[in-house]
Design a protein around this motif. Structure first.
Motif, PDB file in Angstrom:
ATOM      1  N   GLY A 162      95.968 -43.559 -20.573  1.00 45.46           N
ATOM      2  CA  GLY A 162      94.798 -43.683 -19.715  1.00 45.46           C
ATOM      3  C   GLY A 162      94.282 -42.349 -19.231  1.00 45.46           C
ATOM      4  N   VAL A 163      95.140 -41.313 -19.264  1.00 45.53           N
ATOM      5  CA  VAL A 163      94.726 -40.003 -18.754  1.00 45.53           C
ATOM      6  C   VAL A 163      93.600 -39.392 -19.598  1.00 45.53           C
ATOM      7  CG1 VAL A 163      95.507 -37.669 -18.218  1.00 45.53           C
ATOM      8  CG2 VAL A 163      96.976 -39.631 -17.716  1.00 45.53           C
ATOM      9  N   PRO A 164      93.677 -39.397 -20.953  1.00 42.39           N
ATOM     10  CA  PRO A 164      92.556 -38.849 -21.732  1.00 42.39           C
ATOM     11  C   PRO A 164      91.232 -39.548 -21.434  1.00 42.39           C
ATOM     12  CG  PRO A 164      94.475 -39.134 -23.137  1.00 42.39           C
ATOM     13  CD  PRO A 164      94.804 -39.776 -21.827  1.00 42.39           C
ATOM     14  N   MET A 165      91.288 -40.842 -21.169  1.00 40.77           N
ATOM     15  CA  MET A 165      90.044 -41.551 -20.862  1.00 40.77           C
ATOM     16  C   MET A 165      89.453 -41.054 -19.547  1.00 40.77           C
ATOM     17  SD  MET A 165      91.238 -45.411 -21.897  1.00 40.77           S
ATOM     18  CE  MET A 165      92.062 -45.722 -23.459  1.00 40.77           C
ATOM     19  N   ILE A 166      90.327 -40.800 -18.568  1.00 43.44           N
ATOM     20  CA  ILE A 166      89.846 -40.291 -17.286  1.00 43.44           C
ATOM     21  C   ILE A 166      89.290 -38.883 -17.449  1.00 43.44           C
ATOM     22  CG2 ILE A 166      90.554 -39.652 -14.951  1.00 43.44           C
ATOM     23  CD1 ILE A 166      92.638 -41.895 -15.092  1.00 43.44           C
ATOM     24  N   LEU A 167      90.000 -38.040 -18.210  1.00 36.29           N
ATOM     25  CA  LEU A 167      89.506 -36.683 -18.444  1.00 36.29           C
ATOM     26  C   LEU A 167      88.170 -36.699 -19.166  1.00 36.29           C
ATOM     27  CD1 LEU A 167      92.739 -34.760 -19.508  1.00 36.29           C
ATOM     28  CD2 LEU A 167      91.539 -34.656 -17.322  1.00 36.29           C
ATOM     29  N   GLY A 168      88.003 -37.665 -20.085  1.00 39.48           N
ATOM     30  CA  GLY A 168      86.755 -37.750 -20.833  1.00 39.48           C
ATOM     31  C   GLY A 168      85.550 -38.004 -19.954  1.00 39.48           C
ATOM     32  N   LEU A 169      85.772 -38.592 -18.779  1.00 35.27           N
ATOM     33  CA  LEU A 169      84.647 -38.840 -17.872  1.00 35.27           C
ATOM     34  C   LEU A 169      84.003 -37.534 -17.410  1.00 35.27           C
ATOM     35  CD1 LEU A 169      86.153 -41.710 -15.677  1.00 35.27           C
ATOM     36  CD2 LEU A 169      84.472 -41.929 -17.511  1.00 35.27           C
ATOM     37  N   ARG A 170      84.782 -36.447 -17.396  1.00 42.97           N
ATOM     38  CA  ARG A 170      84.220 -35.164 -16.964  1.00 42.97           C
ATOM     39  C   ARG A 170      83.164 -34.659 -17.930  1.00 42.97           C
ATOM     40  NH1 ARG A 170      86.697 -30.815 -16.711  1.00 42.97           N
ATOM     41  NH2 ARG A 170      86.003 -30.009 -14.718  1.00 42.97           N
ATOM     42  N   ASP A 171      83.232 -35.104 -19.184  1.00 46.18           N
ATOM     43  CA  ASP A 171      82.265 -34.641 -20.170  1.00 46.18           C
ATOM     44  C   ASP A 171      80.939 -35.376 -20.083  1.00 46.18           C
ATOM     45  OD1 ASP A 171      83.861 -32.698 -21.193  1.00 46.18           O
ATOM     46  OD2 ASP A 171      84.704 -33.938 -22.784  1.00 46.18           O
ATOM     47  N   GLY A 173      79.037 -34.936 -17.809  1.00 45.03           N
ATOM     48  CA  GLY A 173      78.146 -33.936 -17.214  1.00 45.03           C
ATOM     49  C   GLY A 173      78.856 -33.230 -16.080  1.00 45.03           C
ATOM     50  N   PRO A 174      78.320 -32.095 -15.635  1.00 46.47           N
ATOM     51  CA  PRO A 174      78.950 -31.381 -14.521  1.00 46.47           C
ATOM     52  C   PRO A 174      78.868 -32.189 -13.240  1.00 46.47           C
ATOM     53  CG  PRO A 174      76.788 -30.471 -15.015  1.00 46.47           C
ATOM     54  CD  PRO A 174      77.094 -31.446 -16.107  1.00 46.47           C
ATOM     55  N   LEU A 175      79.875 -32.026 -12.392  1.00 43.59           N
ATOM     56  CA  LEU A 175      79.864 -32.714 -11.112  1.00 43.59           C
ATOM     57  C   LEU A 175      78.717 -32.175 -10.254  1.00 43.59           C
ATOM     58  CD1 LEU A 175      83.697 -32.753 -10.383  1.00 43.59           C
ATOM     59  CD2 LEU A 175      82.283 -34.602 -11.269  1.00 43.59           C
ATOM     60  N   PRO A 176      77.973 -33.041  -9.594  1.00 42.03           N
ATOM     61  CA  PRO A 176      76.771 -32.580  -8.887  1.00 42.03           C
ATOM     62  C   PRO A 176      77.058 -31.838  -7.596  1.00 42.03           C
ATOM     63  CG  PRO A 176      77.101 -34.924  -8.528  1.00 42.03           C
ATOM     64  CD  PRO A 176      78.129 -34.501  -9.541  1.00 42.03           C
ATOM     65  N   GLY A 177      78.269 -31.986  -7.040  1.00 46.04           N
ATOM     66  CA  GLY A 177      78.527 -31.351  -5.760  1.00 46.04           C
ATOM     67  C   GLY A 177      77.551 -31.858  -4.707  1.00 46.04           C
ATOM     68  N   ASP A 178      76.914 -30.924  -3.990  1.00 40.56           N
ATOM     69  CA  ASP A 178      75.941 -31.325  -2.972  1.00 40.56           C
ATOM     70  C   ASP A 178      74.502 -31.164  -3.464  1.00 40.56           C
ATOM     71  OD1 ASP A 178      75.775 -28.602  -3.069  1.00 40.56           O
ATOM     72  OD2 ASP A 178      75.810 -28.296  -0.890  1.00 40.56           O
ATOM     73  N   LYS A 179      74.328 -30.984  -4.786  1.00 39.31           N
ATOM     74  CA  LYS A 179      72.985 -30.746  -5.322  1.00 39.31           C
ATOM     75  C   LYS A 179      72.061 -31.935  -5.133  1.00 39.31           C
ATOM     76  CE  LYS A 179      74.557 -27.461  -8.847  1.00 39.31           C
ATOM     77  NZ  LYS A 179      74.655 -27.194 -10.304  1.00 39.31           N
ATOM     78  N   LEU A 180      72.635 -33.151  -5.048  1.00 31.54           N
ATOM     79  CA  LEU A 180      71.791 -34.328  -4.864  1.00 31.54           C
ATOM     80  C   LEU A 180      71.186 -34.373  -3.465  1.00 31.54           C
ATOM     81  CD1 LEU A 180      74.017 -37.022  -6.607  1.00 31.54           C
ATOM     82  CD2 LEU A 180      72.025 -35.866  -7.544  1.00 31.54           C
ATOM     83  N   TYR A 181      71.761 -33.606  -2.552  1.00 35.15           N
ATOM     84  CA  TYR A 181      71.306 -33.654  -1.162  1.00 35.15           C
ATOM     85  C   TYR A 181      70.213 -32.625  -0.856  1.00 35.15           C
ATOM     86  CZ  TYR A 181      75.352 -36.615  -0.187  1.00 35.15           C
ATOM     87  OH  TYR A 181      76.268 -37.638  -0.197  1.00 35.15           O
ATOM     88  N   HIS A 182      69.926 -31.732  -1.778  1.00 35.93           N
ATOM     89  CA  HIS A 182      68.996 -30.647  -1.494  1.00 35.93           C
ATOM     90  C   HIS A 182      67.957 -30.520  -2.612  1.00 35.93           C
ATOM     91  CE1 HIS A 182      71.758 -29.441   1.657  1.00 35.93           C
ATOM     92  NE2 HIS A 182      72.743 -29.437   0.771  1.00 35.93           N
ATOM     93  N   THR A 183      66.779 -30.050  -2.251  1.00 32.08           N
ATOM     94  CA  THR A 183      65.737 -29.727  -3.224  1.00 32.08           C
ATOM     95  C   THR A 183      65.238 -28.325  -2.915  1.00 32.08           C
ATOM     96  OG1 THR A 183      63.810 -30.477  -1.951  1.00 32.08           O
ATOM     97  CG2 THR A 183      65.044 -32.159  -3.186  1.00 32.08           C
ATOM     98  N   ILE A 184      64.376 -27.814  -3.765  1.00 31.28           N
ATOM     99  CA  ILE A 184      63.869 -26.449  -3.595  1.00 31.28           C
ATOM    100  C   ILE A 184      62.897 -26.333  -2.424  1.00 31.28           C
ATOM    101  CG2 ILE A 184      61.835 -26.609  -5.065  1.00 31.28           C
ATOM    102  CD1 ILE A 184      62.721 -23.889  -6.276  1.00 31.28           C
ATOM    103  N   TRP A 185      62.480 -27.476  -1.861  1.00 35.36           N
ATOM    104  CA  TRP A 185      61.565 -27.417  -0.723  1.00 35.36           C
ATOM    105  C   TRP A 185      62.194 -26.690   0.460  1.00 35.36           C
ATOM    106  CZ3 TRP A 185      56.720 -28.083  -1.549  1.00 35.36           C
ATOM    107  CH2 TRP A 185      56.273 -28.999  -2.516  1.00 35.36           C
ATOM    108  N   GLY A 186      63.506 -26.633   0.517  1.00 35.92           N
ATOM    109  CA  GLY A 186      64.158 -25.970   1.634  1.00 35.92           C
ATOM    110  C   GLY A 186      64.352 -24.478   1.442  1.00 35.92           C
ATOM    111  N   GLU A 187      63.817 -23.914   0.340  1.00 34.10           N
ATOM    112  CA  GLU A 187      64.046 -22.504   0.023  1.00 34.10           C
ATOM    113  C   GLU A 187      62.999 -21.559   0.625  1.00 34.10           C
ATOM    114  OE1 GLU A 187      66.664 -21.340  -1.454  1.00 34.10           O
ATOM    115  OE2 GLU A 187      67.522 -23.318  -1.825  1.00 34.10           O
ATOM    116  N   GLY A 188      62.017 -22.095   1.339  1.00 40.18           N
ATOM    117  CA  GLY A 188      61.010 -21.231   1.935  1.00 40.18           C
ATOM    118  C   GLY A 188      61.592 -20.345   3.037  1.00 40.18           C
TER     119      GLY A 188
END
Length: 364
Positions: A162-171, A173-188
């Motif tokens: 079961g471990v290879p199947m879990i590792l395969g989930l990482r492929d 895409g990259p983990l989003p971290g906190d990127k879903l919480y922010h947009t470029i509108w806050g860069e001003g």
């Protein structure tokens, strides 16, 4: 009763009994059935196969982290190191556990003929009890209870698979971290607050240019002028530009200021200062499955998603009035700069786009 009928009944009764000698050759016992030493050797062989499967699974996990996917030293067929290592180790893990199970069945499980009478309807209680007894007998004949080495190595190898199947989930895409919480509108910055520009022609928007009922598709000026806001141009080029644009897509709508019902932000503060003389800004991305929205009902200030007909009220904090969307459209607080152009006060105070597990919700 006629003789023919009696004869037919006798044949039916006889058919219900097993044939004493169906003509099968005499049973030949396997070496492991008669020689305890060979039985033990077979048990060890099966266990070794299961352990080899576990080793291959561990090698898969090690290869996943050791070999960079960009390593392309020459191999058979020109395949890269990562591909070869992952493929061979996973193939070995599956192959060894499969061979082990086959050898277990051939050499150690029960090896004698079983006769089972067929029935034409549902089984009665005694037959069900007999079936459970047969199942228990079958489990006993596998030897899984009295062969802990085989049992434990099998369970260990299957658990590790079961471990290879879990590792395969990482492929995926990259983990989003906190990127879903922010947009470029806050860069001003204080000197250069983020200007709102028309999508496609990239011209800034004067608040005085919009009339009641207008709906404008917009983007942040940083997509075209990143240096103005202290942004590295590489962050808004190529694929990055598409990601930034998809999250920052905005709609402006102007209505009579008296029609606006200010809600509250995530901290409970009023949104009364989030519009500019009736001009409101909302995310263009539907909170259902992320479709772009732009179908405006001018008299009601309702915005309709063309994908699944979710409808949002732009005069009332973007609340859902119809359809499957579960959250209001995120609203962007806006103002004007010294030249009268529309700019963002700050970023959205909640993630844009569809819902996800970690996303919080607050009443407005």
């Amino acid at each position: 009763m006629s003789d023919a009928h009696e004869s037919h009944s006798t044949e039916l009764v006889a058919a219900d009994e097993p044939i004493a000698n169906p003509g099968l050759p005499e049973h030949t016992w396997r070496p492991t059935d008669v020689d305890p030493a060979k039985e033990r050797r077979a048990e060890i062989q099966v266990s070794v196969l299961f352990m080899l499967s576990a080793v291959c699974t561990v090698l898969f996990c090690v290869s996943y982290f050791v070999f960079d996917i960009k390593d392309n030293w020459s191999t058979v067929g020109g395949l890269g190191a990562s591909t070869v290592a992952l493929g061979l180790s996973l193939a070995g893990a599956l192959l060894f556990v499969g061979i082990g199970i086959i050898q277990w069945a051939r050499k150690l499980m029960g090896d004698h003929e079983i006769v089972e009478m067929r029935h034409s309807a549902g089984s009665n209680e005694s037959e069900r009890a007999s079936a459970l007894a047969d199942l228990a007998t079958g489990i006993e004949e596998t030897g899984i209870a009295r062969r802990p080495l085989v049992r434990n190595t099998l369970l260990g190898s299957l658990a590790l698979l079961g471990v290879p199947m879990i590792l395969g989930l990482r492929d995926l895409g990259p983990l989003p971290g906190d990127k879903l919480y922010h947009t470029i509108w806050g860069e001003g910055t204080d000197e250069h607050p983020m200007r709102i520009v028309r999508d496609g022609i990239w011209t800034p928007i004067l608040a005085s240019d919009l009339e009641v009922g207008d709906l404008v598709n917009c983007q942040p000026d940083a997509l075209m002028n990143p240096e103005r806001y202290g942004i590295d141009p590489s962050e808004v080029e190529g694929t990055n530009a598409q990601i930034v644009k998809s999250k920052a897509s905005l709609i402006l709508h102007r209505m009579n200021p008296a029609d606006i019902k200010p809600g509250v932000d995530a901290e409970g503060n009023s949104r009364a200062n989030w519009d500019v003389n009736g001009i409101v800004a909302y995310s263009k991305i539907c909170t259902h499955v992320g479709c772009p929205i732009s179908l405006n009902e001018r008299t009601t200030h309702h915005l309709l998603c063309p994908c699944h007909q979710s409808t949002f009220d732009l005069s009332d904090s973007g609340k859902v009035v119809f359809g499957p969307a579960g959250r209001p459209l995120p609203q962007l607080p806006i103002t004007v700069d010294d030249e009268g152009y529309l700019v963002a006060q700050r970023d959205f105070d909640e993630p844009v786009g569809p819902s996800f597990w970690e996303r919080d919700y607050y009443e407005r």
